[in-house]
Design a protein around this motif. Sequence first.
Motif, PDB file in Angstrom:
ATOM      1  N   VAL A  14       0.842  -1.198   0.000  1.00  0.00           N
ATOM      2  CA  VAL A  14       0.000   0.000   0.000  1.00  0.00           C
ATOM      3  C   VAL A  14       0.876   1.246   0.000  1.00  0.00           C
ATOM      4  O   VAL A  14       2.090   1.176   0.181  1.00  0.00           O
ATOM      5  CB  VAL A  14      -0.929   0.037   1.237  1.00  0.00           C
ATOM      6  N   ARG A  15       0.224   2.390  -0.181  1.00  0.00           N
ATOM      7  CA  ARG A  15       0.855   3.679   0.065  1.00  0.00           C
ATOM      8  C   ARG A  15      -0.140   4.553   0.797  1.00  0.00           C
ATOM      9  O   ARG A  15      -1.341   4.547   0.495  1.00  0.00           O
ATOM     10  CB  ARG A  15       1.268   4.363  -1.246  1.00  0.00           C
ATOM     11  N   LEU A  16       0.361   5.284   1.776  1.00  0.00           N
ATOM     12  CA  LEU A  16      -0.453   6.264   2.469  1.00  0.00           C
ATOM     13  C   LEU A  16      -0.106   7.653   1.948  1.00  0.00           C
ATOM     14  O   LEU A  16       1.031   7.908   1.552  1.00  0.00           O
ATOM     15  CB  LEU A  16      -0.197   6.226   3.981  1.00  0.00           C
ATOM     16  N   ASN A  20      -1.403   9.263   6.275  1.00  0.00           N
ATOM     17  CA  ASN A  20      -2.806   9.218   6.695  1.00  0.00           C
ATOM     18  C   ASN A  20      -3.416   7.862   6.345  1.00  0.00           C
ATOM     19  O   ASN A  20      -3.573   7.519   5.178  1.00  0.00           O
ATOM     20  CB  ASN A  20      -3.577  10.356   6.012  1.00  0.00           C
ATOM     21  N   TYR A  21      -3.793   7.091   7.380  1.00  0.00           N
ATOM     22  CA  TYR A  21      -4.365   5.765   7.157  1.00  0.00           C
ATOM     23  C   TYR A  21      -5.754   5.825   6.530  1.00  0.00           C
ATOM     24  O   TYR A  21      -6.281   4.808   6.077  1.00  0.00           O
ATOM     25  CB  TYR A  21      -4.426   4.984   8.470  1.00  0.00           C
ATOM     26  N   LYS A  22      -6.351   6.993   6.473  1.00  0.00           N
ATOM     27  CA  LYS A  22      -7.642   7.147   5.815  1.00  0.00           C
ATOM     28  C   LYS A  22      -7.465   7.451   4.323  1.00  0.00           C
ATOM     29  O   LYS A  22      -8.452   7.455   3.576  1.00  0.00           O
ATOM     30  CB  LYS A  22      -8.453   8.260   6.484  1.00  0.00           C
ATOM     31  N   LYS A  23      -6.232   7.740   3.936  1.00  0.00           N
ATOM     32  CA  LYS A  23      -5.939   8.005   2.525  1.00  0.00           C
ATOM     33  C   LYS A  23      -4.949   6.952   2.050  1.00  0.00           C
ATOM     34  O   LYS A  23      -3.753   7.196   1.935  1.00  0.00           O
ATOM     35  CB  LYS A  23      -5.376   9.413   2.344  1.00  0.00           C
ATOM     36  N   ILE A  24      -5.480   5.781   1.791  1.00  0.00           N
ATOM     37  CA  ILE A  24      -4.653   4.621   1.512  1.00  0.00           C
ATOM     38  C   ILE A  24      -4.920   4.120   0.097  1.00  0.00           C
ATOM     39  O   ILE A  24      -6.058   4.128  -0.378  1.00  0.00           O
ATOM     40  CB  ILE A  24      -4.914   3.517   2.553  1.00  0.00           C
ATOM     41  N   LYS A  25      -3.863   3.710  -0.569  1.00  0.00           N
ATOM     42  CA  LYS A  25      -3.979   3.139  -1.904  1.00  0.00           C
ATOM     43  C   LYS A  25      -3.376   1.747  -1.905  1.00  0.00           C
ATOM     44  O   LYS A  25      -2.238   1.557  -1.463  1.00  0.00           O
ATOM     45  CB  LYS A  25      -3.266   4.021  -2.933  1.00  0.00           C
ATOM     46  N   PHE A  26      -4.131   0.777  -2.387  1.00  0.00           N
ATOM     47  CA  PHE A  26      -3.665  -0.603  -2.455  1.00  0.00           C
ATOM     48  C   PHE A  26      -3.112  -0.898  -3.844  1.00  0.00           C
ATOM     49  O   PHE A  26      -3.624  -0.397  -4.852  1.00  0.00           O
ATOM     50  CB  PHE A  26      -4.810  -1.573  -2.144  1.00  0.00           C
ATOM     51  N   TYR A  27      -2.069  -1.725  -3.881  1.00  0.00           N
ATOM     52  CA  TYR A  27      -1.479  -2.159  -5.148  1.00  0.00           C
ATOM     53  C   TYR A  27      -1.623  -3.677  -5.240  1.00  0.00           C
ATOM     54  O   TYR A  27      -1.399  -4.387  -4.255  1.00  0.00           O
ATOM     55  CB  TYR A  27      -0.006  -1.760  -5.218  1.00  0.00           C
TER      56      TYR A  27
END
Length: 248
Positions: A14-16, A20-27
Amino acid sequence: MIIPSLDILDNNIVRLYQGNYKKIKFYDNNLFFLIEQYRLNGAKLLHLVDLNGSRDPKKRQIKFIDKVVKNINIPVQIGGGIRNIEDIESLLLSGVKRVVIGSIAINNREEVKKWFIKYSEKLVLAVDVFINDKNIKEVKINGWREKTNVDMIDLISEYVEHGMKYLLCTDIKKDGTFNGPNISLYKEIVKKFNNLLIQASGGVSCLKDIEEIKSTGVNDVIVGRALLENRFNLSEAISCWQKGSFLV
């Protein structure tokens, strides 16, 4: 060198955005395949962040991280939720090359000083800095959620006196933004602490950013999102770093 970075949350890449754990992107990349590609393209060290551990040290992904370290062919430095000497020694025994410590270096300074004296070649101090409008450089901890009122330079100076050799510095406002690295920050640190081995982190979006970071005199640059999103590949980044000029 160029150090590829992977953030791991619940066994996923992932990347934050700015921590911010509420703004997370999964790969959806296969972790082991991706790491092998980094190795084949010239990676000499891999930076892993256990985001579960960063958020809650009691939830460190110990078994999964151990599996990763034992099944790849790149030396690893890892951080996230390290809180005691047992954590450090367990990771070193599992084959980790270096352990990255952050929050504990604020919360238990006298103990951490002993660790640096004992394991100076095996520890990296991670300083996550928030720079306000008055250019005050405050260290933040616990996944960047907690203020400390601790000045960046003061903290680094304190640990240099106790044998620290490796520093990882991240500008929180730059991390995950693709807005370019904070060149003036790294120039300041290099000028002040020219005996440290410094890793720059945050904001890299293109090969020109790598060229600019190289010019500051830091030893390494950590690159995460730009590689994951194919802004450039690792071979190009390494070539840029070695030549000191970006590729068109």
